[in-house]
Design a protein around this motif. Sequence first.
Motif, PDB file in Angstrom:
ATOM      1  N   ASP A 146      86.605 -99.392  61.617  1.00  0.00           N
ATOM      2  CA  ASP A 146      85.525 -98.146  63.232  1.00  0.00           C
ATOM      3  C   ASP A 146      86.442 -99.407  64.163  1.00  0.00           C
ATOM      4  O   ASP A 146      85.781-100.815  64.258  1.00  0.00           O
ATOM      5  CB  ASP A 146      84.910 -98.839  62.638  1.00  0.00           C
ATOM      6  N   PRO A 147      86.747 -98.815  65.190  1.00  0.00           N
ATOM      7  CA  PRO A 147      86.791 -99.467  66.665  1.00  0.00           C
ATOM      8  C   PRO A 147      85.923-100.003  67.468  1.00  0.00           C
ATOM      9  O   PRO A 147      85.774-100.713  68.027  1.00  0.00           O
ATOM     10  CB  PRO A 147      87.885 -98.547  67.005  1.00  0.00           C
ATOM     11  N   ASP A 148      84.834 -99.112  67.043  1.00  0.00           N
ATOM     12  CA  ASP A 148      83.305 -99.414  67.523  1.00  0.00           C
ATOM     13  C   ASP A 148      82.518-100.285  66.671  1.00  0.00           C
ATOM     14  O   ASP A 148      81.054-100.506  67.144  1.00  0.00           O
ATOM     15  CB  ASP A 148      82.465 -98.115  67.182  1.00  0.00           C
ATOM     16  N   PHE A 149      83.616-101.476  65.704  1.00  0.00           N
ATOM     17  CA  PHE A 149      82.756-102.383  64.686  1.00  0.00           C
ATOM     18  C   PHE A 149      81.684-103.072  65.529  1.00  0.00           C
ATOM     19  O   PHE A 149      81.879-103.035  66.483  1.00  0.00           O
ATOM     20  CB  PHE A 149      83.108-102.721  64.451  1.00  0.00           C
ATOM     21  N   VAL A 150      79.975-103.466  65.235  1.00  0.00           N
ATOM     22  CA  VAL A 150      79.905-103.907  66.249  1.00  0.00           C
ATOM     23  C   VAL A 150      79.762-105.611  65.722  1.00  0.00           C
ATOM     24  O   VAL A 150      78.586-105.706  64.498  1.00  0.00           O
ATOM     25  CB  VAL A 150      78.120-104.154  66.802  1.00  0.00           C
ATOM     26  N   ASN A 151      80.084-106.758  66.236  1.00  0.00           N
ATOM     27  CA  ASN A 151      79.754-108.022  64.958  1.00  0.00           C
ATOM     28  C   ASN A 151      78.609-108.201  65.186  1.00  0.00           C
ATOM     29  O   ASN A 151      77.793-108.481  66.799  1.00  0.00           O
ATOM     30  CB  ASN A 151      80.722-109.403  65.474  1.00  0.00           C
ATOM     31  N   ARG A 152      77.926-108.761  64.330  1.00  0.00           N
ATOM     32  CA  ARG A 152      76.770-109.215  63.903  1.00  0.00           C
ATOM     33  C   ARG A 152      76.663-110.581  64.493  1.00  0.00           C
ATOM     34  O   ARG A 152      76.259-111.393  63.461  1.00  0.00           O
ATOM     35  CB  ARG A 152      75.921-108.569  62.703  1.00  0.00           C
ATOM     36  N   GLY A 153      76.575-111.404  65.412  1.00  0.00           N
ATOM     37  CA  GLY A 153      76.531-112.468  65.029  1.00  0.00           C
ATOM     38  C   GLY A 153      77.485-113.792  64.631  1.00  0.00           C
ATOM     39  O   GLY A 153      78.680-113.141  64.761  1.00  0.00           O
ATOM     40  N   THR A 154      77.120-114.138  63.573  1.00  0.00           N
ATOM     41  CA  THR A 154      77.417-114.783  62.943  1.00  0.00           C
ATOM     42  C   THR A 154      77.549-113.993  60.788  1.00  0.00           C
ATOM     43  O   THR A 154      78.231-114.795  60.679  1.00  0.00           O
ATOM     44  CB  THR A 154      77.240-116.551  62.710  1.00  0.00           C
TER      45      THR A 154
ATOM     46  N   ASP B 281      74.782-116.650  46.489  1.00  0.00           N
ATOM     47  CA  ASP B 281      75.746-116.086  47.074  1.00  0.00           C
ATOM     48  C   ASP B 281      75.459-114.514  47.169  1.00  0.00           C
ATOM     49  O   ASP B 281      76.450-113.681  47.468  1.00  0.00           O
ATOM     50  CB  ASP B 281      77.460-116.238  46.057  1.00  0.00           C
ATOM     51  N   ILE B 282      73.631-114.190  47.107  1.00  0.00           N
ATOM     52  CA  ILE B 282      73.667-113.306  47.662  1.00  0.00           C
ATOM     53  C   ILE B 282      73.721-113.049  49.694  1.00  0.00           C
ATOM     54  O   ILE B 282      72.716-113.740  49.315  1.00  0.00           O
ATOM     55  CB  ILE B 282      72.582-112.422  46.827  1.00  0.00           C
ATOM     56  N   ILE B 283      73.954-112.039  50.283  1.00  0.00           N
ATOM     57  CA  ILE B 283      73.645-112.360  51.688  1.00  0.00           C
ATOM     58  C   ILE B 283      73.242-110.834  51.378  1.00  0.00           C
ATOM     59  O   ILE B 283      73.860-110.182  51.614  1.00  0.00           O
ATOM     60  CB  ILE B 283      75.487-112.578  52.704  1.00  0.00           C
ATOM     61  N   THR B 284      72.099-111.133  52.113  1.00  0.00           N
ATOM     62  CA  THR B 284      70.944-110.078  52.978  1.00  0.00           C
ATOM     63  C   THR B 284      71.622-109.792  54.287  1.00  0.00           C
ATOM     64  O   THR B 284      71.496-110.280  54.814  1.00  0.00           O
ATOM     65  CB  THR B 284      69.328-111.089  52.644  1.00  0.00           C
ATOM     66  N   VAL B 285      71.914-108.408  54.051  1.00  0.00           N
ATOM     67  CA  VAL B 285      71.763-107.431  55.481  1.00  0.00           C
ATOM     68  C   VAL B 285      70.412-107.200  55.919  1.00  0.00           C
ATOM     69  O   VAL B 285      69.824-106.284  55.314  1.00  0.00           O
ATOM     70  CB  VAL B 285      73.531-106.638  55.322  1.00  0.00           C
ATOM     71  N   LYS B 286      70.456-107.292  56.904  1.00  0.00           N
ATOM     72  CA  LYS B 286      68.891-107.092  57.212  1.00  0.00           C
ATOM     73  C   LYS B 286      69.215-105.917  58.543  1.00  0.00           C
ATOM     74  O   LYS B 286      70.620-105.959  59.994  1.00  0.00           O
ATOM     75  CB  LYS B 286      68.593-108.120  58.053  1.00  0.00           C
ATOM     76  N   PRO B 287      68.293-105.418  59.025  1.00  0.00           N
ATOM     77  CA  PRO B 287      68.845-104.298  60.468  1.00  0.00           C
ATOM     78  C   PRO B 287      68.604-104.914  61.576  1.00  0.00           C
ATOM     79  O   PRO B 287      69.205-106.410  61.608  1.00  0.00           O
ATOM     80  CB  PRO B 287      67.308-103.455  60.782  1.00  0.00           C
ATOM     81  N   MET B 288      70.239-104.270  62.469  1.00  0.00           N
ATOM     82  CA  MET B 288      70.695-105.134  63.865  1.00  0.00           C
ATOM     83  C   MET B 288      69.715-105.739  64.961  1.00  0.00           C
ATOM     84  O   MET B 288      68.620-104.808  64.790  1.00  0.00           O
ATOM     85  CB  MET B 288      71.664-104.195  64.134  1.00  0.00           C
ATOM     86  N   ASP B 289      69.277-106.783  65.687  1.00  0.00           N
ATOM     87  CA  ASP B 289      68.848-106.921  66.446  1.00  0.00           C
ATOM     88  C   ASP B 289      68.873-106.272  67.724  1.00  0.00           C
ATOM     89  O   ASP B 289      69.940-104.942  67.588  1.00  0.00           O
ATOM     90  CB  ASP B 289      68.905-108.974  66.818  1.00  0.00           C
ATOM     91  N   GLU B 290      67.792-105.804  68.588  1.00  0.00           N
ATOM     92  CA  GLU B 290      67.502-105.216  69.620  1.00  0.00           C
ATOM     93  C   GLU B 290      69.398-105.061  70.496  1.00  0.00           C
ATOM     94  O   GLU B 290      69.984-103.629  70.504  1.00  0.00           O
ATOM     95  CB  GLU B 290      66.941-105.546  70.866  1.00  0.00           C
ATOM     96  N   ALA B 291      69.752-106.341  70.453  1.00  0.00           N
ATOM     97  CA  ALA B 291      70.992-106.388  71.235  1.00  0.00           C
ATOM     98  C   ALA B 291      72.500-105.764  71.188  1.00  0.00           C
ATOM     99  O   ALA B 291      72.989-105.431  71.574  1.00  0.00           O
ATOM    100  CB  ALA B 291      71.633-108.234  71.832  1.00  0.00           C
TER     101      ALA B 291
END
Length: 418
Positions: free
Chosen positions: A48-56, A218-228
């Motif tokens: 996805d060329p529009d992928f947005v990295n969510r911080g770390t 080893d379970i990583i919880t993926v939450k909704p994105m932040d506003e920015a």
Amino acid sequence: MTSISVDFGNANLGSQVGINYGSIHLAPGRERSETPPPPLSNVPFRRDPDFVNRGTLLDQIYEKGTSPRARIALVGLGGVGKSQLAIECCYRIRDRSPSTWVLWVHASSLPRFEQSCRDIADRLKIPGRQNPEADVFKLLHDWLHDESKGKWVLVLDNVDDDRFLHRVPRTKQDGCESGRSYITERSIWAYFPESLKGSIFITSRSRQTVSRMVENSDIITVKPMDEAHTIVLFEKKLEANTPRKEIVQLIAALEFMPLAIVQAAAYIKKRAPRLSVPHYLETFRASDYRKISLLGYKGGSIRRDWKAKNSILITWQISFDYISQIRPTAAGLLSLINFFDTQKIPIALLQEGKKIKDGTESLPAIYTEEKHYNACQDEESGESSLFETFEDDILMLRDYSLITICPDNSNFEMHRLV
């Protein structure tokens, strides 16, 4: 009798018959040797060329997932972006380590899981795969544990129901009567033990499901994105100049859910200039009917498994249907919660089974009706059963990220779009 001679040229492969007075028995031919392919990726989606990295978050997934013998799971509400993170991580792994095999398995059901394994066996040209009686799980197991193959990453996408993985499959075995099947000695999941050379990534909506497959750490919880980050995603997908204030209002109404954001951007973009962000937001807020219509729009995301659906509404309906099937009381509780405001719902209000009136309609007190539970021998055991059932229902709804417990531990919240 006339002699028959057959010339095979320089490729003298096969049988030559001169004079024959009886039947001819040919031994089964050996499988032709194939040149194995170089390390590859079978990820079924373009980057996805529009992928947005969510911080770390992506860095965390990469570091944890590429450590030796890693098994990690990405867990979160449907449409929160688990598979998108896995896709981007796969491409990052290949960028940094072209010699690493990246293998993607559709794991939403047994037929799709098995077909994915067969497709991978074909791509890897694993010897023996063309035998219709071959155990493809055993073939893939042996390949993954051959250290000469080098490093690999195996992605199991959409493992929302893992029951089929823990069952012992029926397979045909060599030398057995044609058409008969026999039970193997181990479950499908047992074919995928830890390997020094490989890592396993799992995506799922259910924390309870993956807890049977990976360590809790080893379970990583993926939450909704932040506003920015949500603003950046919406602007990339819409590809039009829009006042920031209008975008903030829209993404807040959509609860910062990536799939809902992508849907909205695609819907607006397709109908521009007759439809704008303010018009979409006005329609969204007009009524529940219009909101359901907009959330049911199927478009915007081409990097989702076709079985997972592109509509966030249908995505959540799949979760609700599954919960209804395996735990009806939890589905009933979720339905009851929908009559309340989504924020700070008192747990005691539902736990005690009080009847709440909204206008002229009375809501059912599902935890006081004996028909929802097994018959109890006495009052004390009945109260215990009600308490345990309620807590188990809450646990399932939390497990699917449909509700969250407030810090005061006496209230909970439900995602507004649910």
